[in-house]
Design a protein around this motif. Sequence first.
Motif, PDB file in Angstrom:
ATOM      1  N   GLU A  65       0.835  -1.200   0.000  1.00  0.00           N
ATOM      2  CA  GLU A  65       0.000   0.000   0.000  1.00  0.00           C
ATOM      3  C   GLU A  65       0.869   1.249   0.000  1.00  0.00           C
ATOM      4  OE1 GLU A  65      -3.018   2.821   0.492  1.00  0.00           O
ATOM      5  OE2 GLU A  65      -1.660   2.571   2.167  1.00  0.00           O
ATOM      6  N   LEU A  66       0.462   2.263  -0.784  1.00  0.00           N
ATOM      7  CA  LEU A  66       1.262   3.466  -0.964  1.00  0.00           C
ATOM      8  C   LEU A  66       0.513   4.715  -0.512  1.00  0.00           C
ATOM      9  CD1 LEU A  66       2.596   2.863  -4.615  1.00  0.00           C
ATOM     10  CD2 LEU A  66       3.668   2.140  -2.471  1.00  0.00           C
ATOM     11  N   GLU A  67       1.301   5.733  -0.133  1.00  0.00           N
ATOM     12  CA  GLU A  67       0.762   7.062   0.126  1.00  0.00           C
ATOM     13  C   GLU A  67       1.831   8.084  -0.243  1.00  0.00           C
ATOM     14  OE1 GLU A  67      -1.579   9.245   0.039  1.00  0.00           O
ATOM     15  OE2 GLU A  67      -2.681   8.417   1.764  1.00  0.00           O
ATOM     16  N   TYR A  68       1.398   9.211  -0.802  1.00  0.00           N
ATOM     17  CA  TYR A  68       2.314  10.287  -1.159  1.00  0.00           C
ATOM     18  C   TYR A  68       2.263  11.343  -0.068  1.00  0.00           C
ATOM     19  CZ  TYR A  68       4.638  13.916  -3.922  1.00  0.00           C
ATOM     20  OH  TYR A  68       5.503  14.883  -4.374  1.00  0.00           O
ATOM     21  N   ILE A  69       3.417  11.581   0.601  1.00  0.00           N
ATOM     22  CA  ILE A  69       3.460  12.499   1.741  1.00  0.00           C
ATOM     23  C   ILE A  69       4.665  13.421   1.607  1.00  0.00           C
ATOM     24  CG2 ILE A  69       3.636  12.687   4.253  1.00  0.00           C
ATOM     25  CD1 ILE A  69       2.347   9.951   4.507  1.00  0.00           C
ATOM     26  N   ASN A  70       4.402  14.705   1.465  1.00  0.00           N
ATOM     27  CA  ASN A  70       5.456  15.724   1.443  1.00  0.00           C
ATOM     28  C   ASN A  70       6.608  15.383   0.498  1.00  0.00           C
ATOM     29  OD1 ASN A  70       4.132  17.399   3.273  1.00  0.00           O
ATOM     30  ND2 ASN A  70       5.100  16.465   5.058  1.00  0.00           N
ATOM     31  N   GLY A  71       6.269  15.026  -0.724  1.00  0.00           N
ATOM     32  CA  GLY A  71       7.293  14.779  -1.737  1.00  0.00           C
ATOM     33  C   GLY A  71       7.906  13.392  -1.700  1.00  0.00           C
ATOM     34  N   GLU A  72       7.400  12.524  -0.838  1.00  0.00           N
ATOM     35  CA  GLU A  72       7.921  11.163  -0.733  1.00  0.00           C
ATOM     36  C   GLU A  72       6.791  10.156  -0.962  1.00  0.00           C
ATOM     37  OE1 GLU A  72      11.075  12.314   2.863  1.00  0.00           O
ATOM     38  OE2 GLU A  72       9.470  10.861   3.217  1.00  0.00           O
ATOM     39  N   VAL A  73       7.154   8.991  -1.438  1.00  0.00           N
ATOM     40  CA  VAL A  73       6.209   7.876  -1.506  1.00  0.00           C
ATOM     41  C   VAL A  73       6.474   6.980  -0.301  1.00  0.00           C
ATOM     42  CG1 VAL A  73       5.479   5.837  -2.784  1.00  0.00           C
ATOM     43  CG2 VAL A  73       6.014   7.943  -4.016  1.00  0.00           C
ATOM     44  N   TRP A  74       5.450   6.794   0.522  1.00  0.00           N
ATOM     45  CA  TRP A  74       5.548   5.888   1.665  1.00  0.00           C
ATOM     46  C   TRP A  74       4.895   4.565   1.287  1.00  0.00           C
ATOM     47  CZ3 TRP A  74       4.783   8.474   7.110  1.00  0.00           C
ATOM     48  CH2 TRP A  74       5.623   9.592   7.208  1.00  0.00           C
ATOM     49  N   ALA A  75       5.542   3.473   1.654  1.00  0.00           N
ATOM     50  CA  ALA A  75       5.033   2.152   1.270  1.00  0.00           C
ATOM     51  C   ALA A  75       5.088   1.189   2.442  1.00  0.00           C
ATOM     52  CB  ALA A  75       5.844   1.586   0.108  1.00  0.00           C
ATOM     53  N   VAL A 124       8.498   2.099   4.450  1.00  0.00           N
ATOM     54  CA  VAL A 124       9.698   2.639   3.817  1.00  0.00           C
ATOM     55  C   VAL A 124       9.339   3.947   3.130  1.00  0.00           C
ATOM     56  CG1 VAL A 124       9.343   1.260   1.716  1.00  0.00           C
ATOM     57  CG2 VAL A 124      11.613   2.186   2.232  1.00  0.00           C
ATOM     58  N   ARG A 125      10.180   4.955   3.330  1.00  0.00           N
ATOM     59  CA  ARG A 125      10.002   6.260   2.702  1.00  0.00           C
ATOM     60  C   ARG A 125      10.922   6.339   1.485  1.00  0.00           C
ATOM     61  NH1 ARG A 125      11.562  10.087   7.410  1.00  0.00           N
ATOM     62  NH2 ARG A 125      11.406  11.611   5.716  1.00  0.00           N
ATOM     63  N   ILE A 126      10.339   6.644   0.337  1.00  0.00           N
ATOM     64  CA  ILE A 126      11.046   6.514  -0.939  1.00  0.00           C
ATOM     65  C   ILE A 126      11.062   7.843  -1.681  1.00  0.00           C
ATOM     66  CG2 ILE A 126      11.059   5.281  -3.147  1.00  0.00           C
ATOM     67  CD1 ILE A 126       9.275   3.145  -1.686  1.00  0.00           C
ATOM     68  N   SER A 127      12.203   8.176  -2.264  1.00  0.00           N
ATOM     69  CA  SER A 127      12.276   9.310  -3.181  1.00  0.00           C
ATOM     70  C   SER A 127      11.684   8.884  -4.525  1.00  0.00           C
ATOM     71  CB  SER A 127      13.728   9.751  -3.376  1.00  0.00           C
ATOM     72  OG  SER A 127      13.827  10.642  -4.475  1.00  0.00           O
ATOM     73  N   PRO A 128      10.612   9.528  -4.977  1.00  0.00           N
ATOM     74  CA  PRO A 128       9.997   9.098  -6.246  1.00  0.00           C
ATOM     75  C   PRO A 128      10.851   9.411  -7.466  1.00  0.00           C
ATOM     76  CG  PRO A 128       8.955  11.096  -5.440  1.00  0.00           C
ATOM     77  CD  PRO A 128       9.897  10.645  -4.360  1.00  0.00           C
ATOM     78  N   ASN A 129      11.849  10.269  -7.307  1.00  0.00           N
ATOM     79  CA  ASN A 129      12.688  10.647  -8.447  1.00  0.00           C
ATOM     80  C   ASN A 129      13.674   9.562  -8.845  1.00  0.00           C
ATOM     81  OD1 ASN A 129      11.499  13.247  -8.527  1.00  0.00           O
ATOM     82  ND2 ASN A 129      12.856  13.927  -6.893  1.00  0.00           N
ATOM     83  N   ASP A 130      14.217   8.839  -7.848  1.00  0.00           N
ATOM     84  CA  ASP A 130      15.245   7.851  -8.161  1.00  0.00           C
ATOM     85  C   ASP A 130      15.079   6.531  -7.419  1.00  0.00           C
ATOM     86  OD1 ASP A 130      15.926   8.661  -5.612  1.00  0.00           O
ATOM     87  OD2 ASP A 130      17.665   9.831  -6.246  1.00  0.00           O
ATOM     88  N   GLY A 131      14.049   6.404  -6.582  1.00  0.00           N
ATOM     89  CA  GLY A 131      13.820   5.147  -5.883  1.00  0.00           C
ATOM     90  C   GLY A 131      14.683   4.934  -4.663  1.00  0.00           C
ATOM     91  N   VAL A 132      15.472   5.933  -4.292  1.00  0.00           N
ATOM     92  CA  VAL A 132      16.350   5.779  -3.133  1.00  0.00           C
ATOM     93  C   VAL A 132      15.539   5.818  -1.838  1.00  0.00           C
ATOM     94  CG1 VAL A 132      18.167   6.934  -1.794  1.00  0.00           C
ATOM     95  CG2 VAL A 132      18.407   6.672  -4.259  1.00  0.00           C
ATOM     96  N   VAL A 133      15.885   4.966  -0.903  1.00  0.00           N
ATOM     97  CA  VAL A 133      15.237   4.966   0.410  1.00  0.00           C
ATOM     98  C   VAL A 133      15.746   6.161   1.208  1.00  0.00           C
ATOM     99  CG1 VAL A 133      15.026   3.758   2.618  1.00  0.00           C
ATOM    100  CG2 VAL A 133      14.885   2.474   0.473  1.00  0.00           C
ATOM    101  N   VAL A 134      14.830   7.018   1.637  1.00  0.00           N
ATOM    102  CA  VAL A 134      15.215   8.177   2.442  1.00  0.00           C
ATOM    103  C   VAL A 134      14.926   7.958   3.921  1.00  0.00           C
ATOM    104  CG1 VAL A 134      14.949   9.782   0.529  1.00  0.00           C
ATOM    105  CG2 VAL A 134      13.009   9.351   2.024  1.00  0.00           C
ATOM    106  N   GLY A 135      14.144   6.923   4.243  1.00  0.00           N
ATOM    107  CA  GLY A 135      13.868   6.674   5.651  1.00  0.00           C
ATOM    108  C   GLY A 135      13.079   5.409   5.894  1.00  0.00           C
TER     109      GLY A 135
END
Length: 324
Positions: A222-232, A241-252
């Motif tokens: 399940e996904l949600e878009y929060i403050n510029g990040e995709v949370w899954a 997992v908090r994901i940068s949608p631009n490059d798929g890098v895990v930010v948190g």
Amino acid sequence: MSTTRSLKKNHRQPQQKQNPSMAAPSAPPRRRKPRTLATVSALLFVFLVISVISLLLVSSNAWRAFQHVVSYDSITVVNEFPHDPQAFTQGLLYAGNDTLFESTGIYGKSSVRKVALRTGKVENLRKMDGSLFGEGLTLLSNRLIQVTWLQTKGFIYDLKNLSKIGTFNHDMKDGWGLATDGKVLFGSDGSSTVYQIDPQTFKVVSKQVVYYKGHQVHNLNELEYINGEVWANVYMTDCIVRISPNDGVVVGWIFLPSLRKELIEAGNNAIDVLNGIAWDAEQERIFVTGKLWPKLYEIKVSPIKKPIKEGMVEQLCLRSPFKF
């Protein structure tokens, strides 16, 4: 005869013609070729090194994941709300005015529903055909968009009355999660890939494989878009997992094992995994729940101050690809 006169005499004496076969060897040629090969080899080596580094940087998120600073967060429960314990939650979203919309799964029980946040009451429900297994749900331009498990078919519903107003086919291998930033759709299919999808054509316009320290993060749900990040939600774990949608890098990473532990200790032994993230952008509230959970939680996310143990994320949050 002095030495000087002897040298002059020899200097003026004409040279005798020699047989070509008996001629003294000429001076060796200048060694340009070896130096040229060395130069070419060095250039090729530099080119190969640059190519490999470029390939890693451009086409592999694994390298970027190693370089990125990752945050590690815990949660505090702000509020608890009732939640239908029969709802096998697959998609969750907040639509304002203390109203949630939810997609549920299980063949024969799948649905799309409107839910009152404070009471957990289901205010409107649309059952799905028994052959369908409901999955991710998002809201864009007053249209509820839903995907289904093990299929590339999705459905569009009217926000006001949940009437079905359209169908579509997408390019993902399967349908698991959906979210949106208001412009594009973000989708997951249970793999380690986050897809960006055109909401008009439902074609994939880009996709990013999600890495953490060189490991693919499988089972994105399940996904949600929060403050510029995709949370899954990561399926089969108590992790988001908090994901940068631009490059798929895990930010948190967000760790939530305390929620399920509390429910089990209270006697809720029939519950399934954590699944469902909703974001109230206006009041900056985060809601989470799980499959067959009797509660929905409003949570606050805070950084963990102490360094986490080595291998903690790998142990709690990373799993092998889900097989069915």
